[in-house]
Scaffold this active site. Structure first.
Site, PDB file in Angstrom:
ATOM      1  N   ASP A  46       0.807  -1.231  -0.119  1.00  0.00           N
ATOM      2  CA  ASP A  46       0.063  -0.034  -0.015  1.00  0.00           C
ATOM      3  C   ASP A  46       0.834   1.176  -0.124  1.00  0.00           C
ATOM      4  OD1 ASP A  46       0.883  -0.120   2.579  1.00  0.00           O
ATOM      5  OD2 ASP A  46      -1.306   0.011   3.574  1.00  0.00           O
ATOM      6  N   SER A  47       2.195   1.089   0.128  1.00  0.00           N
ATOM      7  CA  SER A  47       3.117   2.037  -0.409  1.00  0.00           C
ATOM      8  C   SER A  47       2.902   2.747  -1.611  1.00  0.00           C
ATOM      9  CB  SER A  47       4.704   1.841  -0.421  1.00  0.00           C
ATOM     10  OG  SER A  47       4.735   0.601  -0.973  1.00  0.00           O
ATOM     11  N   GLU A 184       9.368  -4.246  10.420  1.00  0.00           N
ATOM     12  CA  GLU A 184       9.789  -2.933   9.844  1.00  0.00           C
ATOM     13  C   GLU A 184      10.361  -1.825  10.913  1.00  0.00           C
ATOM     14  OE1 GLU A 184       6.880  -1.011   7.216  1.00  0.00           O
ATOM     15  OE2 GLU A 184       8.083   0.719   7.170  1.00  0.00           O
TER      16      GLU A 184
HETATM   17  O1  KIV Z   1       3.379  -1.130   1.494  1.00  0.00           O
HETATM   18  C1  KIV Z   1       4.447  -1.507   1.361  1.00  0.00           C
HETATM   19  O2  KIV Z   1       5.447  -1.118   0.739  1.00  0.00           O
HETATM   20  C2  KIV Z   1       5.217  -2.480   2.597  1.00  0.00           C
HETATM   21  C3  KIV Z   1       6.794  -2.760   2.515  1.00  0.00           C
HETATM   22  C4  KIV Z   1       7.426  -1.432   3.111  1.00  0.00           C
HETATM   23  C5  KIV Z   1       6.923  -3.671   3.632  1.00  0.00           C
HETATM   24  O3  KIV Z   1       4.374  -2.705   3.411  1.00  0.00           O
END
Ligand code: KIV
Length: 280
Positions: A46-47, A184
């Site tokens: 969700d990044s 994380e």
């Molecule tokens: O949303 C994302 O990209 C993530 C990663 C950073 C683990 O959760």
């Protein structure tokens, strides 16, 4: 490259001491590139919200946003395991909704697993999703969907109490049946303890080298994201600079008239042109 990586492949990799590589992707072209580069897991994180959609944080990301991009990524990945992130509030309003939304990520998105942020408090939802036949990846430590609760993006697990809670959460996730856990932004020493004490693979991001694998946001690793890049990120390329230079050159050549040149234009026989000119 033989066969598709599955959730069980990752467990075997931990057993054999083989490190796991995971990277995010959000569209077909990027998915094709990262898959052909030999990565084990592609996460449609969700990044997406910050890297691609320009949102303020991940709390703005919706199920529809995720599905749109998960579908694009799964069309491009042939070898890696594709995991789709469950967005903010898509698994917090009850077990039924959690299973329904996880199901959409697999049925419509064609992902092979889902990732949820949280520890012991979400194990009922995790158990129900797994019971429905969907592999689940856990995610503890800095959990960006809880940015308002945490009061910002801070390293987690630095006090004895918080570190114990993270260890407890990792074990609770393992008991619930997750096939791996993202750690994380936690101290490397704590990540090492967690990695030793759980049988499922840990995938670190800002969590040191003792984790069973690593994950990075592709846009950070490639130098494509112009916003804040965390200190734990290693930028392996400056694709953003390459793109800027390419576009600058294109603009300059367009303005000067040197693009397109003869080879990049279509042509017809000179006699036809002469005939046309004669008719004017
Ligand atoms: O949303 C994302 O990209 C993530 C990663 C950073 C683990 O959760």
């Amino acid at each position: 490259m033989a066969g598709r990586i599955t959730a069980s492949t990752l467990k075997k990799m931990k057993k054999n001491g083989e490190k796991i590589s995971m990277i995010t992707a959000y569209d077909f072209s990027m998915a094709t590139i990262v898959d052909k580069s030999g990565v084990d897991v592609v996460l449609v994180g969700d990044s997406l919200g910050s890297a691609v959609l320009g949102y303020e944080d991940t709390t703005q990301v919706t199920m529809e946003d995720m599905l749109h991009h998960i579908k694009a990524v799964t069309r491009g990945v042939k070898h890696a395991l594709v995991v789709g992130d469950m967005p903010f509030i898509s698994y917090h309003t009850g077990v039924y909704t959690a299973v329904e939304n996880a199901g959409r990520i697999v049925r419509e998105g064609r992902a092979q697993g889902v990732k949820l942020e949280g520890g012991e408090e979400i194990t009922d939802e995790i158990r129900a999703i797994i019971k429905a036949g969907i592999p689940v990846m856990g995610h503890i430590g800095l959990t960006p969907q809880s940015v308002h609760k945490m009061g910002g993006y801070f390293i987690q697990g630095k006090t004895a109490e918080n570190a114990r809670k993270l260890l407890h959460d990792a074990k609770a996730l393992e008991d619930a049946g997750v096939f791996s856990i993202v750690l994380e932004c936690i101290p490397a020493e704590l990540a090492e303890i967690i990695t030793r004490q759980v049988t499922v693979p840990t995938i670190g991001i800002g969590a040191g080298s003792a984790c069973d694998g690593q994950v990075l946001v592709s846009y950070d690793l490639m130098g494509l994201f112009s916003g804040y890049v965390p200190s734990f990120v290693k930028q392996y390329a400056d694709v953003g600079a390459l793109m800027t230079n390419a576009v600058k050159e294109y603009v300059a050549e367009t303005k000067s008239g040197t693009f397109p040149d003869y080879e990049r234009s279509f042509h017809i026989d000179k006699e036809i042109i002469d005939t046309l000119k004669g008719e004017q």
